[in-house]
Structures are given as C-alpha cells and as structure tokens.
Design a protein around this motif. Structure first.
Motif, mmCIF file in Angstrom:
data_model
loop_
_atom_site.group_PDB
_atom_site.id
_atom_site.type_symbol
_atom_site.label_atom_id
_atom_site.label_comp_id
_atom_site.label_asym_id
_atom_site.label_seq_id
_atom_site.Cartn_x
_atom_site.Cartn_y
_atom_site.Cartn_z
ATOM 1 N N VAL A 64 42.594 29.844 40.612
ATOM 2 C CA VAL A 64 43.200 30.365 39.376
ATOM 3 C C VAL A 64 42.139 30.561 38.302
ATOM 4 O O VAL A 64 42.129 31.575 37.581
ATOM 5 C CB VAL A 64 44.310 29.411 38.893
ATOM 6 N N ALA A 65 41.214 29.612 38.185
ATOM 7 C CA ALA A 65 40.153 29.743 37.184
ATOM 8 C C ALA A 65 39.266 30.953 37.467
ATOM 9 O O ALA A 65 38.921 31.718 36.551
ATOM 10 C CB ALA A 65 39.310 28.463 37.155
ATOM 11 N N LEU A 66 38.914 31.153 38.722
ATOM 12 C CA LEU A 66 38.083 32.307 39.073
ATOM 13 C C LEU A 66 38.845 33.618 38.857
ATOM 14 O O LEU A 66 38.251 34.621 38.431
ATOM 15 C CB LEU A 66 37.636 32.198 40.529
ATOM 16 N N LEU A 67 40.133 33.608 39.162
ATOM 17 C CA LEU A 67 40.947 34.806 38.917
ATOM 18 C C LEU A 67 40.940 35.177 37.440
ATOM 19 O O LEU A 67 40.794 36.358 37.082
ATOM 20 C CB LEU A 67 42.377 34.565 39.397
ATOM 21 N N LEU A 68 41.119 34.177 36.583
ATOM 22 C CA LEU A 68 41.157 34.455 35.154
ATOM 23 C C LEU A 68 39.810 34.988 34.654
ATOM 24 O O LEU A 68 39.760 35.977 33.912
ATOM 25 C CB LEU A 68 41.530 33.175 34.389
ATOM 26 N N VAL A 69 38.733 34.338 35.068
ATOM 27 C CA VAL A 69 37.416 34.675 34.510
ATOM 28 C C VAL A 69 36.858 35.954 35.134
ATOM 29 O O VAL A 69 36.405 36.871 34.421
ATOM 30 C CB VAL A 69 36.432 33.506 34.720
ATOM 31 N N LEU A 70 36.853 36.033 36.462
ATOM 32 C CA LEU A 70 36.151 37.119 37.149
ATOM 33 C C LEU A 70 37.019 38.340 37.433
ATOM 34 O O LEU A 70 36.495 39.397 37.778
ATOM 35 C CB LEU A 70 35.567 36.606 38.468
ATOM 36 N N SER A 71 38.331 38.202 37.254
ATOM 37 C CA SER A 71 39.200 39.355 37.512
ATOM 38 C C SER A 71 39.975 39.782 36.271
ATOM 39 O O SER A 71 39.853 40.908 35.814
ATOM 40 C CB SER A 71 40.172 39.022 38.659
ATOM 41 N N TRP A 124 39.876 38.619 32.980
ATOM 42 C CA TRP A 124 39.159 38.747 31.711
ATOM 43 C C TRP A 124 38.003 39.734 31.776
ATOM 44 O O TRP A 124 37.753 40.465 30.815
ATOM 45 C CB TRP A 124 38.647 37.376 31.262
ATOM 46 N N THR A 125 37.277 39.757 32.860
ATOM 47 C CA THR A 125 36.100 40.626 32.955
ATOM 48 C C THR A 125 36.325 41.863 33.817
ATOM 49 O O THR A 125 35.637 42.867 33.635
ATOM 50 C CB THR A 125 34.903 39.851 33.522
ATOM 51 N N GLY A 126 37.253 41.781 34.760
ATOM 52 C CA GLY A 126 37.506 42.902 35.656
ATOM 53 C C GLY A 126 36.392 43.156 36.652
ATOM 54 O O GLY A 126 36.317 44.237 37.242
ATOM 55 N N TRP A 127 35.542 42.168 36.888
ATOM 56 C CA TRP A 127 34.403 42.356 37.797
ATOM 57 C C TRP A 127 34.835 42.421 39.263
ATOM 58 O O TRP A 127 34.235 43.143 40.055
ATOM 59 C CB TRP A 127 33.392 41.223 37.615
ATOM 60 N N LEU A 128 35.855 41.667 39.631
ATOM 61 C CA LEU A 128 36.253 41.559 41.033
ATOM 62 C C LEU A 128 37.746 41.791 41.189
ATOM 63 O O LEU A 128 38.529 41.503 40.272
ATOM 64 C CB LEU A 128 35.888 40.171 41.589
ATOM 65 N N ASP A 175 42.276 48.337 60.301
ATOM 66 C CA ASP A 175 41.900 47.410 61.369
ATOM 67 C C ASP A 175 42.311 45.970 61.076
ATOM 68 O O ASP A 175 41.974 45.053 61.839
ATOM 69 C CB ASP A 175 40.395 47.464 61.615
ATOM 70 N N GLY A 176 43.042 45.745 59.975
ATOM 71 C CA GLY A 176 43.518 44.408 59.658
ATOM 72 C C GLY A 176 42.521 43.541 58.919
ATOM 73 O O GLY A 176 42.781 42.357 58.687
ATOM 74 N N THR A 177 41.379 44.099 58.513
ATOM 75 C CA THR A 177 40.370 43.348 57.774
ATOM 76 C C THR A 177 40.351 43.824 56.321
ATOM 77 O O THR A 177 40.882 44.892 55.999
ATOM 78 C CB THR A 177 38.978 43.555 58.403
ATOM 79 N N PRO A 178 39.741 43.057 55.400
ATOM 80 C CA PRO A 178 39.660 43.503 53.999
ATOM 81 C C PRO A 178 38.965 44.856 53.872
ATOM 82 O O PRO A 178 37.999 45.140 54.575
ATOM 83 C CB PRO A 178 38.851 42.393 53.329
ATOM 84 N N GLU A 179 39.471 45.681 52.951
ATOM 85 C CA GLU A 179 38.927 47.032 52.785
ATOM 86 C C GLU A 179 37.497 47.019 52.251
ATOM 87 O O GLU A 179 36.711 47.917 52.559
ATOM 88 C CB GLU A 179 39.816 47.832 51.827
ATOM 89 N N SER A 180 37.155 46.019 51.440
ATOM 90 C CA SER A 180 35.841 45.991 50.802
ATOM 91 C C SER A 180 35.284 44.581 50.819
ATOM 92 O O SER A 180 36.038 43.596 50.745
ATOM 93 C CB SER A 180 35.941 46.498 49.362
ATOM 94 N N TRP A 181 33.956 44.464 50.904
ATOM 95 C CA TRP A 181 33.320 43.146 50.889
ATOM 96 C C TRP A 181 33.556 42.435 49.570
ATOM 97 O O TRP A 181 33.553 41.196 49.508
ATOM 98 C CB TRP A 181 31.821 43.284 51.150
ATOM 99 N N SER A 182 33.751 43.202 48.489
ATOM 100 C CA SER A 182 33.967 42.570 47.191
ATOM 101 C C SER A 182 35.255 41.752 47.148
ATOM 102 O O SER A 182 35.395 40.832 46.336
ATOM 103 C CB SER A 182 33.990 43.630 46.082
ATOM 104 N N MET A 183 36.197 42.101 48.031
ATOM 105 C CA MET A 183 37.460 41.354 48.091
ATOM 106 C C MET A 183 37.292 39.995 48.749
ATOM 107 O O MET A 183 38.211 39.176 48.721
ATOM 108 C CB MET A 183 38.506 42.176 48.842
ATOM 109 N N LEU A 184 36.144 39.757 49.353
ATOM 110 C CA LEU A 184 35.867 38.448 49.963
ATOM 111 C C LEU A 184 35.307 37.442 48.963
ATOM 112 O O LEU A 184 35.362 36.234 49.207
ATOM 113 C CB LEU A 184 34.858 38.606 51.104
ATOM 114 N N ILE A 185 34.779 37.936 47.837
ATOM 115 C CA ILE A 185 34.004 37.061 46.964
ATOM 116 C C ILE A 185 34.864 35.973 46.329
ATOM 117 O O ILE A 185 34.508 34.776 46.362
ATOM 118 C CB ILE A 185 33.287 37.889 45.883
ATOM 119 N N LEU A 186 36.001 36.342 45.744
ATOM 120 C CA LEU A 186 36.834 35.341 45.088
ATOM 121 C C LEU A 186 37.377 34.307 46.076
ATOM 122 O O LEU A 186 37.293 33.098 45.797
ATOM 123 C CB LEU A 186 37.976 36.022 44.317
ATOM 124 N N PRO A 187 37.957 34.698 47.218
ATOM 125 C CA PRO A 187 38.362 33.660 48.183
ATOM 126 C C PRO A 187 37.197 32.810 48.665
ATOM 127 O O PRO A 187 37.337 31.595 48.846
ATOM 128 C CB PRO A 187 38.971 34.474 49.335
#
Length: 331
Positions: free
Chosen positions: A169-176, A178-182, A191-203
């Motif tokens: 939750v803290a990372l969601l607030l700060v990095l998504s 409030w900043t919109g970075w991720l 293929d059932g995998t994440p569309e972009s590598w950037s979607m892996l960073i927060l998890p």
C-alpha cells in the motif's frame, strides 16, 4: 590367507557402508518434510470444510433447484466424508494428479500458467533480497557500531516488521498514486504474463523489502560472529584491505547461516506472494487461491498448497545440503 577387499573399498570398509550415512542424512529431512506437507494438506481439507457453504453452491448458477444442487454435491463427491475425499485425493498426488476443480478443469491445467509467474516473481525477489542483504550486511559488518551500522539495523528491523500488504500500500501511494512513475495494477498479455516489465517492479519491491530487512540482520549477525574469530582478528592486525577480509576471511564461514536464511526467505516469499499478487492483480497463484477459496474448491486450494509446499521443501533441502557441505569442508 587374507580375504581380498572389493574394488573401491578403502580402509574404512566397503563403499556402500560409506555411502549409506550420507544417504541417511538426506533421507531424514526429506521424510520429515513430506510428513509435514501431508499434515498441512490434511489441514487444508479440514479448513475448507469448516467454511460456510460448499463448492456445489458456490459454483452453481443462480436459481438452481434444490434437487439439482443435491445432485451436484453427489457429482462432486461432497456427500462423502472429508477424510475419505482427502485420502482419495492423496492417492493421485505421487503421480502428479492434483484432482479436478469444482468447475471441471484439471488442477494442473489451472496452475500451469500462474505458477511459473509466481516462481518468476519469487525468484527475482529472492535474488534482490540476498543481493541487498549481502551489500548492507557486509558494509555494516566492516564498520561495527558506527552511525551507518545503527541506521541499517533500525531500518532492517522496521522493514522486516512490516507485513507485505502494508509495504504494498505504501509503495502504491508513493510510486503510483502520488508520482505516477509505475502502474498500479498488472495487465496480462495474450501469453498470460505481464504486458510490461515495469508492472513487475511494485510487486517485486513489496516482496523483497521485508526480506531484505530479515536477511540483512542474519548476514550482519553471521559476519559479526566471524569477525570475532582469531584468524579474522589476525587479518585485521596485518592490515589487509577490508574487502579482502570480508570476502576471504568472514564470508566463507557465514555461508551456512546465509544459506538457511535464503531458503527460509524463499518460503516466506511464496507465502507473501499470495497477498501481493492479489493487491496488484498479478497473474500468479494468489488470484487462483483467492478464487478457489471463494468457490470452496478444496482440490484447487490443496493443489496450490501442494505446489508451493513442494517448491519450498526442495529449497529447504538444498539449503541443508549446502550447509552440510560447507560445514564438512571446514572440518
């Protein structure tokens, strides 16, 4: 006249006599973990049985008649005792048969796509956790009692104390937010995998940060124990460079504790992945498990637990073997 020795036998006896003790050291932890896994799976069956409702009602269409619902319970085997259903499910486990879901799909087919995604996320988080812990633990071990040591100790304790969902939750607030970075959620490709590598960073960060805290404390403690040994003190008095003292004199002796800590972290990461994947809509076993619990789908819940438990057991066994090998080399 002396009896000739078999080829390959040494002064201590025959070759099988020397092999069997090592085989026993491997067999005992394997058997112990298998028993623990069976007990855990039995608990899963019992826990799902205690939940209100059942798979027949949870997976039926609205407006179904009582007769149809009763027939569906019989078709799913819900009219049988839970112990009998558990034993029947266990007979297929050695062959890799995890049973059939309440919706008629093979459990192995349901897990075939999400489980590798979870293993990928867990492996990346484990690598990041160990790398961060080695860097921080090694840095502070060479400067004990200083401001950096105290700051890292406080931060690592706080990081490990925070549950994964709080970090998420803290990372969601700060990095998504409030900043919109991720991106806040994970979108799945064809293929059932994440569309972009950037979607892996927060998890990834949500899983790794608590484990970096845990492993930093383990690494720091193991290196501190090594620093007190005479040969390390001698290396310090000889004026050897700090990095050489760390890599050649302290780290080898700390490896057994670090190996066990790594295996423990792997299990904790797979457990925490269930929560993190659900929060970020990551296409792993977290969503599968949440849906299975909602459907009261006992075979699917048990299949997720069995797959995760098998992976954790293999990692723990490898950690035991690595620790025994390192300790044996130092004797």
């Amino acid at each position: 006249m002396t009896t000739p020795r078999p080829a390959g036998a040494g002064a201590s006896g025959s070759l099988p006599a020397r092999i069997l003790p090592g085989a026993g050291r491997v067999a005992r932890p394997v058997a112990r973990r298998l028993v623990m896994l069976v007990v855990l799976l039995a608990g899963v069956f019992a826990a799902v049985e205690l939940l209100p409702g059942d798979a027949a009602g949870a997976t039926s269409e609205r407006g179904v008649t009582a007769a149809d619902l009763a027939a569906r319970r019989v078709a799913l085997g819900l009219d049988r005792p839970v112990a009998e259903r558990f034993l029947d499910w266990m007979t297929g486990l050695p062959a890799g048969d995890l049973g059939t879901t309440a919706r008629g799909r093979h459990v192995t087919d349901v897990l075939a796509g999400p489980f590798p995604n979870t293993l990928l996320l867990g492996a990346l988080a484990l690598v990041l956790s160990i790398a961060g812990a080695l860097a921080l633990g090694g840095w502070t071990a060479l400067r004990p009692g200083g401001r950096v040591d105290r700051a890292v100790d406080t931060a690592s304790t706080a990081a490990f104390a925070l549950p994964e969902f709080v970090v998420s939750v803290a990372l969601l607030l700060v990095l998504s937010q409030w900043t919109g970075w991720l991106p806040a959620v994970t979108l799945t490709g064809p293929d059932g995998t994440p569309e972009s590598w950037s979607m892996l960073i927060l998890p990834l960060l949500s899983l790794a940060i608590p484990q970096i805290g845990w492993n930093t404390r383990i690494v720091r403690g193991a290196l501190a124990d090594q620093a007190a040994l005479p040969h390390v003190q001698a290396a310090i008095m000889d004026g050897l460079p700090r990095h050489r003292i760390l890599s050649h004199h302290m780290l080898p002796g700390a490896l057994p504790a670090i190996a066990v800590s790594t295996a423990t972290s792997a299990g904790m990461l797979l457990g925490g992945a269930v929560v993190v994947e659900t929060l970020f809509n990551y296409p792993g076993i977290g969503a599968v498990l949440a849906g299975a619990i909602a459907d009261r789908d006992t075979p699917l819940v048990a299949g997720v637990v069995a797959a995760a438990g098998a992976a954790i057991s293999v990692l723990l066994l490898l950690a035991d073997l690595i620790r025994d090998r390192i300790l044996g080399a130092h004797r």
